[in-house]
Design a protein around this motif. Structure first.
Motif, PDB file in Angstrom:
ATOM      1  N   GLY A  19      56.000  45.979  -8.389  1.00 20.72           N
ATOM      2  CA  GLY A  19      57.217  45.233  -8.084  1.00 20.72           C
ATOM      3  C   GLY A  19      56.993  44.215  -6.978  1.00 20.72           C
ATOM      4  N   LEU A  20      56.281  44.650  -5.945  1.00 21.18           N
ATOM      5  CA  LEU A  20      56.006  43.734  -4.838  1.00 21.18           C
ATOM      6  C   LEU A  20      55.136  42.568  -5.286  1.00 21.18           C
ATOM      7  N   LEU A  21      54.197  42.843  -6.198  1.00 24.99           N
ATOM      8  CA  LEU A  21      53.324  41.786  -6.706  1.00 24.99           C
ATOM      9  C   LEU A  21      54.144  40.721  -7.420  1.00 24.99           C
ATOM     10  N   LEU A  22      55.086  41.167  -8.263  1.00 23.64           N
ATOM     11  CA  LEU A  22      55.930  40.216  -8.970  1.00 23.64           C
ATOM     12  C   LEU A  22      56.819  39.471  -7.992  1.00 23.64           C
TER      13      LEU A  22
ATOM     14  N   SER B  54      59.209  27.865 -22.174  1.00 19.16           N
ATOM     15  CA  SER B  54      58.638  26.569 -21.812  1.00 19.16           C
ATOM     16  C   SER B  54      59.194  26.113 -20.473  1.00 19.16           C
ATOM     17  N   ARG B  55      58.369  25.424 -19.714  1.00 14.43           N
ATOM     18  CA  ARG B  55      58.837  24.867 -18.445  1.00 14.43           C
ATOM     19  C   ARG B  55      59.854  23.757 -18.683  1.00 14.43           C
ATOM     20  N   ASP B  56      59.886  23.224 -19.897  1.00 11.22           N
ATOM     21  CA  ASP B  56      60.764  22.094 -20.186  1.00 11.22           C
ATOM     22  C   ASP B  56      62.107  22.512 -20.766  1.00 11.22           C
ATOM     23  N   ALA B  57      62.361  23.798 -20.810  1.00 10.54           N
ATOM     24  CA  ALA B  57      63.603  24.273 -21.416  1.00 10.54           C
ATOM     25  C   ALA B  57      64.810  23.689 -20.684  1.00 10.54           C
ATOM     26  N   PRO B  58      65.843  23.295 -21.421  1.00 11.78           N
ATOM     27  CA  PRO B  58      67.008  22.695 -20.775  1.00 11.78           C
ATOM     28  C   PRO B  58      67.868  23.750 -20.087  1.00 11.78           C
ATOM     29  N   GLY B  59      67.886  23.707 -18.798  1.00  8.47           N
ATOM     30  CA  GLY B  59      68.683  24.647 -18.016  1.00  8.47           C
ATOM     31  C   GLY B  59      68.530  24.329 -16.550  1.00  8.47           C
ATOM     32  N   PHE B  60      69.348  24.973 -15.755  1.00  9.74           N
ATOM     33  CA  PHE B  60      69.195  24.851 -14.310  1.00  9.74           C
ATOM     34  C   PHE B  60      68.405  26.070 -13.863  1.00  9.74           C
ATOM     35  N   GLY B  61      67.253  25.851 -13.276  1.00 13.13           N
ATOM     36  CA  GLY B  61      66.403  26.985 -12.949  1.00 13.13           C
ATOM     37  C   GLY B  61      65.819  26.898 -11.563  1.00 13.13           C
ATOM     38  N   LEU B  62      65.472  28.049 -11.058  1.00 13.87           N
ATOM     39  CA  LEU B  62      64.794  28.129  -9.769  1.00 13.87           C
ATOM     40  C   LEU B  62      63.738  29.217  -9.871  1.00 13.87           C
ATOM     41  N   THR B  63      62.491  28.800  -9.739  1.00 19.23           N
ATOM     42  CA  THR B  63      61.402  29.769  -9.710  1.00 19.23           C
ATOM     43  C   THR B  63      61.000  29.969  -8.262  1.00 19.23           C
ATOM     44  N   MET B  64      61.002  31.212  -7.831  1.00 24.82           N
ATOM     45  CA  MET B  64      60.755  31.485  -6.411  1.00 24.82           C
ATOM     46  C   MET B  64      59.342  31.993  -6.152  1.00 24.82           C
ATOM     47  N   ALA B 283      47.975  18.603 -13.541  1.00 24.71           N
ATOM     48  CA  ALA B 283      47.582  19.053 -14.879  1.00 24.71           C
ATOM     49  C   ALA B 283      46.111  19.397 -15.031  1.00 24.71           C
ATOM     50  N   TYR B 284      45.277  18.996 -14.087  1.00 24.82           N
ATOM     51  CA  TYR B 284      43.857  19.316 -14.224  1.00 24.82           C
ATOM     52  C   TYR B 284      43.502  20.694 -13.672  1.00 24.82           C
ATOM     53  N   THR B 285      44.472  21.356 -13.091  1.00 27.73           N
ATOM     54  CA  THR B 285      44.222  22.677 -12.524  1.00 27.73           C
ATOM     55  C   THR B 285      44.618  23.740 -13.530  1.00 27.73           C
ATOM     56  N   LYS B 286      43.676  24.638 -13.796  1.00 30.06           N
ATOM     57  CA  LYS B 286      43.958  25.764 -14.682  1.00 30.06           C
ATOM     58  C   LYS B 286      44.141  27.002 -13.824  1.00 30.06           C
ATOM     59  N   GLU B 287      45.131  27.802 -14.167  1.00 32.09           N
ATOM     60  CA  GLU B 287      45.317  29.023 -13.390  1.00 32.09           C
ATOM     61  C   GLU B 287      46.107  30.048 -14.199  1.00 32.09           C
ATOM     62  N   ALA B 288      46.097  31.264 -13.689  1.00 32.46           N
ATOM     63  CA  ALA B 288      46.916  32.345 -14.248  1.00 32.46           C
ATOM     64  C   ALA B 288      47.864  32.782 -13.149  1.00 32.46           C
ATOM     65  N   THR B 289      49.145  32.899 -13.482  1.00 31.03           N
ATOM     66  CA  THR B 289      50.114  33.218 -12.438  1.00 31.03           C
ATOM     67  C   THR B 289      51.055  34.338 -12.864  1.00 31.03           C
ATOM     68  N   LEU B 290      51.601  35.008 -11.884  1.00 34.07           N
ATOM     69  CA  LEU B 290      52.722  35.928 -12.051  1.00 34.07           C
ATOM     70  C   LEU B 290      53.801  35.489 -11.079  1.00 34.07           C
ATOM     71  N   GLY B 291      55.044  35.561 -11.515  1.00 35.54           N
ATOM     72  CA  GLY B 291      56.108  35.150 -10.615  1.00 35.54           C
ATOM     73  C   GLY B 291      57.455  35.573 -11.158  1.00 35.54           C
ATOM     74  N   PHE B 292      58.489  35.018 -10.601  1.00 43.02           N
ATOM     75  CA  PHE B 292      59.811  35.309 -11.156  1.00 43.02           C
ATOM     76  C   PHE B 292      60.785  34.209 -10.776  1.00 43.02           C
ATOM     77  N   GLY B 293      61.905  34.201 -11.490  1.00 39.59           N
ATOM     78  CA  GLY B 293      62.887  33.164 -11.224  1.00 39.59           C
ATOM     79  C   GLY B 293      64.202  33.450 -11.913  1.00 39.59           C
ATOM     80  N   VAL B 294      65.104  32.487 -11.799  1.00 37.25           N
ATOM     81  CA  VAL B 294      66.420  32.591 -12.446  1.00 37.25           C
ATOM     82  C   VAL B 294      66.683  31.274 -13.172  1.00 37.25           C
TER      83      VAL B 294
END
Lengths: 363, 304
Positions: A19-22, B54-64, B283-294
């Protein structure tokens, strides 16, 4: 190894960690890419000739039949130093195959192309401040069989990286194994341009006129290059030079010169017939990225930086230097170019020669 | 802002105002001409794309996390012409601001804005209701054609300081985008899928074509909360533009979370994960990420 608590607690802790990681998020780099203009064919290390133990980035002068690399000095295997030593390279293949040799005197010892005169050597011997005068070859061009070399007068020391630029000198090399005849001003000085008045870093001849890029570093991490031109035969006369001014064209006043490049990089200016454009090859000393900028005429600005290839990336406390295109070695009418640069630690520099082939004519 | 940028928005709001006043609208005229009018202003599609990963989805979003990404995007239909199928001409607008900070959580990422992306499109969505119902009772089908422009920018110094040289970065540019979407309901499950392809215009983009696939699955048994999972994958084939051969780019992204249905659409709270190239000037940077948002995702979901 046993956990700190019962299994159920450990499982709960894992969920918390997940959970903390996410919550914190994470990003792991998978690398970077870049657009291309062609392909790197080879990046070889030029082997040191027998008897040479260490060298530094040279000034490179392109002859029609080869390239002359002139060093500030080369350290020899017997511990002695050969000031103003030079290397003659007939082709990129020969350089990469270890066939390059020092330019030598008839007795086999390294030829001294550029050296301090007797008075300068005496002054160095008399110094007690740990500093010494040195002549650092920087750039040059050839015309009608002669080579014309620009070099920096620098005070070196007392610390290993202490360097003070006194000015720019100029000399003429009648033959490749001769001594470069240093120009002297009316007042008897071999410094033709004081300080960073004209620190020439690249030059070439186009239609009988020598064009020169003079690049200064007015402050840390800032580079500024201006253009000068002169008839090769008058290159030892500072008053014969003209400077490019974007408003008035070529003018006689050096201080009116317009900045044509703001690059903190090794620069190499020439005309490339494959592209039908003037090109400047840039070698980034920090990241090792080699790029190119084009212009159709010197009264037009250079275009965007176009990536060529990435050289051997310097380590954190090292820099690349000496980046210069070897126009003598061009292949396919300029479609294949060769770029020399120096990498590695300051006490054991490696000289690289990278070969690059363009995909298409650049616009 | 130029007229070129403002015209679609003006048209959209003029259409909305006209509909609110109840005076003669394009839809009303269409109705008078024998074409049944539906939603004069509102949903741009029968099968919304706003739930996409998709990052381009139509909506109001905030990724934290892992970096702050703020998205303000919308997709609106000017009018709906209903017959055997429903035709919705519409407009899409998109603005995304992204930080370039070290990965980490930022509750209100207001300061670290570095990368900007902006896009707009004019589009026509055609919902094939009869064909969809012929396939299955609770199915929907839709195809959309759009002309889309996207540009990339960054935050420079306001005090005239030196800029960053991004001249070698890819230009997304102009594309004709076609997509086909389908929705299926089975019991309490709703499944949306969309196949899309960007046909980039020659010399107007650093890419040639860009196929993509969109999946969205949600559990709808509970009235107030719908658990969902969304997946999205795209592959952009780089091409030569000017002096540069641009590399390909790909992105695979997934969202896992809950959607709270409301009158506008859904409020989505999700964990995200992706692998591939970053967007815009990064766009030239490749990465793997984990995160969350609304995200506030616009548009009603298709009825069963």
């Amino acid at each position: 190894m046993q956990g700190d608590g019962p299994p159920r607690q450990r499982k709960g802790a894992r969920y918390w960690h997940l959970g903390l990681l996410l919550f914190e998020g994470c990003a792991r780099s998978l690398g970077t890419e870049s657009p291309s203009t062609g392909a790197l064919l080879r990046d070889c290390v030029v082997s040191m000739p027998a008897g040479v133990a260490a060298w530094t980035a040279p000034a490179t002068i392109s002859y029609p039949d080869g390239a002359l690399w002139i060093f500030e000095s080369a350290r020899l295997g017997d511990g002695s130093t050969a000031p103003g030593a030079a290397l003659w390279l007939t082709s990129a293949d020969a350089a990469c195959a270890g066939l390059a040799d020092l330019v030598r005197k008839p007795d086999g010892s390294p030829a001294v192309l550029l050296t301090l005169d007797a008075a300068e050597q005496s002054a160095n011997a008399a110094r007690t401040d740990g500093r010494r005068l040195a002549l650092a070859p920087k750039a040059g061009f050839t015309d009608a069989g002669r080579a014309y070399l620009y070099y920096d007068h620098v005070l070196v020391g007392p610390a290993p990286f202490d360097l003070q630029l006194l000015g720019t000198g100029f000399c003429v090399l009648e033959t490749r194994d001769g001594t470069c005849a240093r120009a002297v001003t009316d007042s008897g000085s071999t410094i033709l341009w004081l300080g960073d008045e004209l620190p020439v870093r690249s030059g070439f001849v186009d239609a009988g006129t020598a064009y020169l890029l003079a690049c200064r570093q007015p402050s840390s991490l800032v580079g500024s290059c201006t253009l000068a031109r002169v008839a090769p035969g008058s290159a030892g006369i500072p008053a014969a030079y003209e400077y490019f001014d974007a408003f008035h064209g070529w003018v006689a006043y050096r201080t009116q010169a317009t900045q044509v490049l703001a690059e903190l990089a090794g620069v190499s200016l020439s005309f490339n017939p494959f592209h039908g454009r003037y090109t400047v090859v840039l070698t980034d000393p920090f990241e090792g990225k080699v790029s190119l900028r084009l212009t159709t005429a010197f009264n037009q600005p250079f275009g965007d930086r176009l990536p060529l290839f990435t050289a051997v990336a310097p380590a954190a406390d090292e820099l690349l230097d000496g980046g210069a295109e070897q126009t003598s070695f061009r292949g396919e009418g300029g479609r294949v170019i060769h770029v020399a640069y120096a990498a590695g630690s300051s006490v054991a520099r490696e000289l690289h020669l990278a070969s690059f082939r363009f995909d298409e004519v650049l616009q | 802002m130029t007229l070129r940028h403002t015209l679609p928005a003006v048209l959209a709001f003029a259409s909305m105002a006209s509909a609110v006043r109840g005076d003669s609208s394009p839809a009303a005229e269409a109705s008078a001409a024998g074409v049944t009018s539906g939603n004069e202003f509102g949903a741009a599609r029968a099968i919304p794309s706003s739930r996409s990963a998709s990052r381009d989805a139509p909506g109001f979003g905030l990724t934290m996390a892992p970096r702050g990404v703020r998205t303000a995007a919308g997709e609106f239909g000017f009018v709906a012409f209903q017959g055997g199928l429903t035709v919705r001409p519409g407009f899409y607008g998109f603005l995304e601001l992204e930080g370039d900070e070290e990965p980490g959580f930022t509750l209100w990422p207001s300061q670290q804005i570095h990368f900007w992306r902006g896009a707009y499109a004019l589009q026509v969505a055609v919902a094939l209701e009869e064909l969809g119902h012929r396939l299955c009772r609770r199915c929907a089908l839709e195809a959309t054609l759009r002309f889309r422009h996207e540009s990339e920018h960054y935050t420079g110094a306001n005090n005239g300081g030196a800029g960053i040289d991004y001249s070698d970065r890819p230009i997304f540019g102009d594309a004709i985008v076609v997509d086909a979407a389908a929705a299926f309901r089975s019991g309490d499950w709703l499944f949306l899928t969309r196949v899309t392809n960007d046909f980039f215009l020659p010399d107007r983009s650093s890419y040639g074509v860009g196929p993509g696939l969109d999946l969205h699955l949600r559990y709808t048994a509970w009235r107030k909360v719908h658990p969902f999972v969304s997946g999205y994958a795209e592959y952009l084939f780089g091409t030569r533009r000017g002096n540069l051969d641009y590399p390909d780019a790909y992105l695979v992204r997934g969202l896992l979370g809950i959607a709270v249905p409301n009158v506008l659409g859904d409020l989505m709270v999700f964990a995200s994960g992706d692998v591939g190239h970053r967007k815009g000037l990064a766009a030239y940077t490749k990465e793997a990420t984990l995160g969350f948002g609304v995200r506030l995702a616009f548009g009603p979901m298709p009825e069963g």
